[in-house]
Structure formats: C-alpha cells, structure tokens
Design an enzyme around this catalytic site. Structure first.
Site, PDB file in Angstrom:
ATOM      1  N   ASP A  83       0.855  -1.191   0.000  1.00  0.00           N
ATOM      2  CA  ASP A  83       0.000   0.000   0.000  1.00  0.00           C
ATOM      3  C   ASP A  83       0.886   1.234   0.000  1.00  0.00           C
ATOM      4  O   ASP A  83       2.064   1.159   0.348  1.00  0.00           O
ATOM      5  CB  ASP A  83      -0.924   0.012   1.227  1.00  0.00           C
ATOM      6  CG  ASP A  83      -2.188   0.845   0.975  1.00  0.00           C
ATOM      7  OD1 ASP A  83      -3.185   0.271   0.507  1.00  0.00           O
ATOM      8  OD2 ASP A  83      -2.153   2.061   1.212  1.00  0.00           O
ATOM      9  N   ASP A 130       6.552   3.435  -1.851  1.00  0.00           N
ATOM     10  CA  ASP A 130       6.822   4.873  -1.864  1.00  0.00           C
ATOM     11  C   ASP A 130       7.657   5.304  -3.067  1.00  0.00           C
ATOM     12  O   ASP A 130       8.044   6.469  -3.179  1.00  0.00           O
ATOM     13  CB  ASP A 130       7.505   5.307  -0.567  1.00  0.00           C
ATOM     14  CG  ASP A 130       8.757   4.489  -0.250  1.00  0.00           C
ATOM     15  OD1 ASP A 130       9.133   3.639  -1.089  1.00  0.00           O
ATOM     16  OD2 ASP A 130       9.351   4.702   0.813  1.00  0.00           O
ATOM     17  N   ASP A 178      -7.077  -5.049  -5.625  1.00  0.00           N
ATOM     18  CA  ASP A 178      -8.354  -4.565  -5.093  1.00  0.00           C
ATOM     19  C   ASP A 178      -8.315  -3.049  -5.260  1.00  0.00           C
ATOM     20  O   ASP A 178      -7.984  -2.312  -4.341  1.00  0.00           O
ATOM     21  CB  ASP A 178      -8.487  -4.978  -3.624  1.00  0.00           C
ATOM     22  CG  ASP A 178      -9.879  -4.730  -3.077  1.00  0.00           C
ATOM     23  OD1 ASP A 178     -10.745  -4.266  -3.847  1.00  0.00           O
ATOM     24  OD2 ASP A 178     -10.106  -4.980  -1.885  1.00  0.00           O
ATOM     25  N   CYS A 226     -15.122  -2.456  -5.541  1.00  0.00           N
ATOM     26  CA  CYS A 226     -16.407  -2.493  -4.840  1.00  0.00           C
ATOM     27  C   CYS A 226     -17.329  -1.439  -5.451  1.00  0.00           C
ATOM     28  O   CYS A 226     -18.068  -0.762  -4.746  1.00  0.00           O
ATOM     29  CB  CYS A 226     -16.229  -2.296  -3.340  1.00  0.00           C
ATOM     30  SG  CYS A 226     -15.362  -0.791  -2.858  1.00  0.00           S
TER      31      CYS A 226
END
Length: 401
Positions: free
Chosen positions: A255, A282, A300, A353
């Site tokens: 992430d 990063d 995702d 989603c």
C-alpha cells in the site's frame, strides 16, 4: 419508530452530525468521539444515537428537503424532527421540538418522493452518472443500497472453526446464522457490538461482507504460493488469503499509506496470520524489484465505492463526475503497473467495490486490448439488489508463458 426522550442524546446527535456534514468526518469516527464524550450512556442510548445518525446521514438530502432546508440554516433540531416525523415517530416533549410543523414536513416529504434523486437521497450529478451507466437498474440498486447493511462475519480458520465459534458466542447469548454459498460466513441475528467480545480480541473472526468473502477464493491461491495483495489497505483480503493458504507461502501486502499497513500488521497478529509481509510502495523502484515474482496478484483497486454505499452512506454526497474521472485514470495506471509483478502462467485478479461498468468490465477490456499476453478467464459482477450484500466486480486473467 421508537424515540427516546432524553435531551442529552439529541445534543450528542447534533454534535455528531455537525462533525460529519460540516467537517467532512466519517460517521463511525464522529460517533466514536461522541460516545467517548458521553461515557455514562447505556447500550440502549448508544444504539439509538448510532442508528439515528446513520439513518440521517443515509437520507440527508431527503430529510433536508422535507425540513425546508434545515441544514443550510444549521437548524439541526428541525432536521432531526423531520426524520422522526417522516417515520411516523412521536416527537419527544422537548422545548426544541415545540414549534415543529409536522404537517408541513409530511407535505414536503410527499413532494420529495416525486423527484428521483431527492427520493433516493443522492446528488443530481451522482444520479445522472448511475443512470447513464446502468439505466433502469440504477433505481433498483439505489433502493437496495439505501437499506442498512447486515452484520456479517468471517470465521478465521487459522484460530478456530465454525462449530467452536458459534458455541462460544451462543454462551454469550449472541446468535449467528450460517449463510449458504459462503464457506465461512455468518450473519448476526440481533444487533451486538462484536468488537467487544473476547472471541474478536482472540482473532476468531473478522467482520467482512459476504460478497467480499468471495474475493480471496476467486484468486485461487494454494499453500506455498507467493501472492501479492497490491492495494491491501488495512488487510481484509490479505487476512482471508492467509487463512486459505493455511499460513504457508508468502503474501506481500502493499500500500502507499504506512498507517494502513500498520493497522494490517495489528490485525494479522490478532488473526494469527504469520505469512503476511507488508511493503510500503513509496517509489517505483520498490515495484521493479518484484517484477515477475508472484504466482498470484490481487488488485483490489481504488474505486468510487458505489457498491458499498450501505456501509458508507457518507460517500453518496462526495462522489461526482470529477471524482469518477480521477478514479478511472488511477485504476488504469494501477493495472498497468502491478500486472508486471505476475509470473508467466500466473493469475491476475482485478477487483472493485463499484457497480459501474466504466470502473469494471470496461477497464479490463481496455487492459486486455493493450496486453495480448493476458487472457480473461472469468469475470463476475455482484449487484446489491440481486445478492442482498455489497456490490463487487471481479475479473480473473492469466498471463501466457
């Protein structure tokens, strides 16, 4: 509609709504602060305030119309009164409600029901986006997403099994019911704060929507594989992958936000998921080291979240065309970047989603046209109105040798 008569509950509601509507805070965080400030409230008081707040956030535009624009005037007592009247509740005998004109509210509400965007409590711009992409189905989905979401949990097979968890919760008079077609999913029968239970603290389960629980199995992981969770966030999918892999192999949860990865580490420790490694992305140099090194890559992707509005009603008022355009560019870049991490003959899974084709099938179609080395194996669209759970899109692709 049962309405509690205590003045301090409404003061707390107003402070919470001000935080959400004026400062842009998320509902759960705003409520958490209110509850900490009012520690003497009982469970019934907290439940009443939370339910009222979530409902008023969900129906914000409709209520504001019925209350003759109370929010624009910062008349929060009138705003709350309108919601109570709209639901045929009895206004408490409090001074702030004395001048409320119930008949006027009811008349305005009937007028609101004749204007689709106001009836379903979304902006005109968001209504247009959905209608352009989904046509008549958009109204059906809005009706489904304006209902409160069921509380669903996933049994963590790294810590326990379904029989033991069900028995332990039943000892606490907490009843859960098995969901068909979902291997480890249970729905909570009555409202309970499961986060306070010893079973949650011991990592026996995670709160996770039923359709969300279909994502990890869709990736087709096996024990011993090397798997990348490319947009891991706080790690809900990573934890499920770890359970399916029986803690064997390696999951690299990536992430761009360290605070999300810190939360993932905390959750993984509680869940007993020992094969998860976190990686802060990063710079592009970090990703180049992972080129062609994973058997499975799960993306995702960041999205508008239009499939999970039941859980995040705040988002209804923050989404517009500019947001959608920005998201589409980001999704395309992420697909391009993270698909390079996959080994030949590996499997790439793209998930959102959202229920908008522009974020889903159209993104995959564009990616495949630009990358003939990838082949589409399967895609699924899970709609809230059809399934009763959150909206998701999943596409499974393989990379040629």
């Amino acid at each position: 509609m049962e309405v509690l008569p205590y003045h301090n509950l409404y003061v707390g509601m107003i402070e919470t709504l001000e935080s959400i509507f004026e400062k842009g805070d998320y509902s759960d965080k705003a409520l958490e602060r209110t509850f900490k400030k009012n520690r003497l409230w009982g469970s019934r008081d907290r439940g009443f305030v939370a339910e009222m707040v979530y409902d008023m956030v969900r129906w914000k535009r409709t209520i504001d119309f019925a209350s003759a624009n109370a929010l624009r005037k910062r008349h929060y007592w009138d705003f709350i009164a309108a919601w109570i009247v709209m639901n045929d509740g009895r206004l408490p005998d409090l001074e702030e409600f004395k001048k409320v004109k119930a008949q006027k509210i009811k008349g305005n509400y009937l007028q609101a029901l004749r204007i689709p965007a106001i009836k379903h409590s979304i902006s005109d711009e968001l209504f247009e986006i959905g209608q352009n992409e989904l046509g008549d189905q958009w109204i059906t989905e809005l009706e489904a997403m304006n209902q409160a979401a069921p509380a669903v949990l996933r049994v963590n097979t790294l810590r326990t099994n379904e029989k033991e968890l069900k028995a332990e919760l039943l000892d606490k008079e907490i009843r859960i019911t098995k969901l068909k077609r979902f291997p480890d999913a249970y729905v909570l029968v009555e409202k309970e704060n499961l986060f306070l239970t010893e079973e949650f603290k011991k990592g026996y389960f995670e709160m996770q929507d039923a359709n969300s629980q279909l994502v990890a199995p869709f990736v087709e992981v096996e024990p011993g594989m090397r798997v990348a969770d490319a947009c891991a966030g706080a790690g809900g999918k990573s934890l499920h992958l770890a359970a399916l892999m029986e803690n064997k192999g390696n999951i690299v949860s990536m992430d761009i936000h360290q605070w999300k990865l810190n939360e993932l580490k905390r959750r993984a420790k509680r869940a007993g998921a020992h094969n998860i490694q976190t990686k802060l992305i990063d710079s592009t140099k970090v990703l180049k080291r992972f080129n062609k090194s994973f058997d499975r890559v799960l993306i995702d992707a960041p999205c508008t979240g239009l499939g999970v509005l039941r859980r995040n009603p705040d988002a209804k008022y923050k989404l517009d065309k500019a947001t959608l355009e920005r998201v589409l560019v980001e999704q395309k870049e992420i697909l391009e970047t993270y698909s390079k991490l996959l080994k030949p003959e590996g499997i790439l899974v793209y998930v959102t989603c959202s229920i908008l084709p522009s974020e889903n099938s159209e993104q995959v179609k564009t990616f495949l046209s630009n990358h003939p080395e990838f082949t589409l194996l399967e895609e699924k669209t899970l709609m809230p109105a059809e399934t009763g759970f959150d909206g998701f899109y999943m596409a499974k692709m393989t990379k040629k040798a």
